[in-house]
Write a protein that holds these residues in place. Structure first.
Motif, PDB file in Angstrom:
ATOM      1  N   UNK A  91       8.131  -9.518 -15.317  1.00 35.24           N
ATOM      2  CA  UNK A  91       6.918  -8.798 -15.824  1.00 35.24           C
ATOM      3  C   UNK A  91       5.693  -9.592 -15.794  1.00 35.24           C
ATOM      4  N   UNK A  92       5.747 -11.114 -16.026  1.00 37.39           N
ATOM      5  CA  UNK A  92       4.737 -11.758 -15.920  1.00 37.39           C
ATOM      6  C   UNK A  92       4.440 -12.287 -14.515  1.00 37.39           C
ATOM      7  N   UNK A  93       5.500 -12.367 -13.715  1.00 42.59           N
ATOM      8  CA  UNK A  93       5.266 -12.457 -12.345  1.00 42.59           C
ATOM      9  C   UNK A  93       4.929 -11.371 -11.463  1.00 42.59           C
ATOM     10  N   UNK A  94       5.123  -9.960 -11.903  1.00 44.06           N
ATOM     11  CA  UNK A  94       4.462  -8.975 -11.426  1.00 44.06           C
ATOM     12  C   UNK A  94       3.014  -8.937 -11.647  1.00 44.06           C
ATOM     13  N   UNK A  95       2.545  -9.383 -12.931  1.00 45.10           N
ATOM     14  CA  UNK A  95       0.954  -9.362 -13.170  1.00 45.10           C
ATOM     15  C   UNK A  95       0.311 -10.247 -12.305  1.00 45.10           C
ATOM     16  N   UNK A  96       1.099 -11.466 -12.303  1.00 46.40           N
ATOM     17  CA  UNK A  96       0.413 -12.539 -11.426  1.00 46.40           C
ATOM     18  C   UNK A  96       0.254 -12.112  -9.984  1.00 46.40           C
ATOM     19  N   UNK A  97       1.176 -11.530  -9.345  1.00 45.18           N
ATOM     20  CA  UNK A  97       1.375 -11.160  -7.905  1.00 45.18           C
ATOM     21  C   UNK A  97       0.395 -10.159  -7.439  1.00 45.18           C
ATOM     22  N   UNK A  98       0.440  -9.240  -8.793  1.00 49.41           N
ATOM     23  CA  UNK A  98      -0.563  -7.994  -8.402  1.00 49.41           C
ATOM     24  C   UNK A  98      -2.125  -8.267  -8.270  1.00 49.41           C
ATOM     25  N   UNK A  99      -2.267  -9.401  -9.166  1.00 48.96           N
ATOM     26  CA  UNK A  99      -3.738 -10.012  -8.896  1.00 48.96           C
ATOM     27  C   UNK A  99      -4.092 -10.569  -7.726  1.00 48.96           C
ATOM     28  N   UNK A 100      -3.066 -11.466  -7.280  1.00 50.12           N
ATOM     29  CA  UNK A 100      -3.178 -12.077  -6.015  1.00 50.12           C
ATOM     30  C   UNK A 100      -3.234 -11.121  -4.749  1.00 50.12           C
ATOM     31  N   UNK A 101      -2.144 -10.226  -4.784  1.00 50.75           N
ATOM     32  CA  UNK A 101      -1.897  -9.178  -3.842  1.00 50.75           C
ATOM     33  C   UNK A 101      -2.263  -7.766  -4.176  1.00 50.75           C
ATOM     34  N   UNK A 102      -3.678  -7.273  -4.295  1.00 44.18           N
ATOM     35  CA  UNK A 102      -3.886  -5.902  -4.840  1.00 44.18           C
ATOM     36  C   UNK A 102      -2.964  -4.796  -4.210  1.00 44.18           C
ATOM     37  N   UNK A 103      -2.898  -5.051  -2.898  1.00 46.29           N
ATOM     38  CA  UNK A 103      -2.073  -4.014  -2.134  1.00 46.29           C
ATOM     39  C   UNK A 103      -0.658  -3.954  -2.451  1.00 46.29           C
ATOM     40  N   UNK A 104      -0.295  -5.080  -3.192  1.00 46.96           N
ATOM     41  CA  UNK A 104       1.217  -5.144  -3.452  1.00 46.96           C
ATOM     42  C   UNK A 104       2.266  -5.405  -2.208  1.00 46.96           C
ATOM     43  N   UNK A 105       1.389  -5.748  -1.204  1.00 49.95           N
ATOM     44  CA  UNK A 105       2.326  -6.241  -0.039  1.00 49.95           C
ATOM     45  C   UNK A 105       2.164  -7.753   0.097  1.00 49.95           C
ATOM     46  N   UNK A 106       3.449  -8.390   0.363  1.00 54.55           N
ATOM     47  CA  UNK A 106       3.417  -9.741   0.422  1.00 54.55           C
ATOM     48  C   UNK A 106       4.025 -10.110   1.724  1.00 54.55           C
ATOM     49  N   UNK A 107       3.349 -11.212   2.105  1.00 57.61           N
ATOM     50  CA  UNK A 107       4.048 -11.760   3.523  1.00 57.61           C
ATOM     51  C   UNK A 107       4.836 -13.264   3.179  1.00 57.61           C
ATOM     52  N   UNK A 108       6.114 -12.945   3.218  1.00 58.26           N
ATOM     53  CA  UNK A 108       7.022 -13.751   2.601  1.00 58.26           C
ATOM     54  C   UNK A 108       7.332 -14.741   3.929  1.00 58.26           C
ATOM     55  N   UNK A 109       7.365 -16.060   3.803  1.00 61.15           N
ATOM     56  CA  UNK A 109       7.549 -17.137   4.822  1.00 61.15           C
ATOM     57  C   UNK A 109       8.754 -17.717   4.608  1.00 61.15           C
ATOM     58  N   UNK A 110       9.747 -17.817   5.453  1.00 56.12           N
ATOM     59  CA  UNK A 110      10.973 -18.546   5.270  1.00 56.12           C
ATOM     60  C   UNK A 110      10.983 -19.662   6.478  1.00 56.12           C
ATOM     61  N   UNK A 111      11.822 -20.491   6.284  1.00 51.09           N
ATOM     62  CA  UNK A 111      12.106 -21.715   7.261  1.00 51.09           C
ATOM     63  C   UNK A 111      13.659 -21.663   7.006  1.00 51.09           C
ATOM     64  N   UNK A 112      14.243 -21.145   8.238  1.00 52.05           N
ATOM     65  CA  UNK A 112      15.874 -21.150   8.196  1.00 52.05           C
ATOM     66  C   UNK A 112      16.218 -22.551   8.637  1.00 52.05           C
TER      67      UNK A 112
END
Length: 253
Positions: free
Chosen positions: A224-245
């Protein structure tokens, strides 16, 4: 909490795992083909710790003759739903239910860490044909992306684990840590991205074994707290996840 109980925790969240976990870039299998010196089309592959079939699907799309090996009831059932025409057998990397010299390639996508390398390496070599290879890989944290790095630290704290170092081991240390000393090993690190909704991102986090073995109420508070943080950082609620395989491909010398 034992490694075995963590490994089997995925069975309670198999559908969530399938829906939210990232796949892998095509470049990964392209490099495996380069190492083998041939296309994966028609190559006999055992995907060990196949889970819900994320890597198995990519191997099949390349034309591989692939079989899944999976110890967990829930994960194997989800595999059947996703890939009803692909065979799957019950077992794990420490005792492969496969014949001697029967496969050209054995893959371990996100699953090598659940094996005992004193057993899994000899087992892989037993099952591989003379010119075969084993490939192990993980999607790892892109520590140079600030929001991903600080979230990793929050997750580690919540799970009671030390945060991983942002410094990746060099090639020789990676080979030693993977238990592949004495084999011919090539390593590649492949950076890639996916864009997902906030819901999918949080479902991915909560499908990890370190989360699944924790108290559900505590997890809900954290998410719940993580959702609050990320909603503030990404208002459109779309996140670009970056990975290194991190990929290691090994064969007999």
């Amino acid at each position: 909490m034992t490694a075995g109980s963590r490994a089997h925790s995925f069975n309670s969240a198999a559908a969530q795992y399938e829906a939210s976990r990232p796949s892998y870039p095509q470049e990964l299998l392209g490099f495996v083909e380069e190492f083998l010196g041939r296309s994966l089309a028609g190559v006999r592959v055992a995907d060990v710790g196949a889970g819900t079939g994320i890597a198995t699907t990519l191997l099949r799309e390349r034309g591989a003759d692939v079989i899944g090996v999976e110890p967990g009831d829930g994960m194997a059932a989800q595999f059947h739903r996703v890939l009803p025409d692909v065979p799957i057998v019950r077992g794990d990397g420490n005792a492969l239910p496969l014949a001697d010299s029967s496969h050209d390639l054995i893959t371990y996508a996100q699953s090598w860490q659940w094996t005992d390398t004193s057993r899994s390496v000899p087992e892989a070599l037993r099952v591989l044909r003379a010119n075969g290879a084993l490939a192990i890989w993980w999607n790892t944290t892109a520590f140079d992306v600030p929001w991903i790095r600080v979230q990793h630290e929050r997750i580690a704290h919540h799970c009671g684990a030390p945060a991983r170092s942002a410094v990746r081991p060099d090639d020789s240390e990676a080979v030693r840590l993977a238990g592949l000393t004495g084999l011919r090993v090539v390593r590649r690190q492949i950076r890639w991205h996916r864009t997902v909704t906030l819901d999918t991102h949080l479902a991915n986090i909560s499908s990890r074994s370190a989360f699944l073995v924790l108290d559900h109420a505590a997890n809900r508070v954290f998410l719940t707290e993580e959702r609050r943080r990320l909603s503030e950082a990404f208002p459109d609620e779309l996140l670009d996840e970056t990975y290194v395989v991190d990929l290691l491909v090994a064969a007999r010398r």
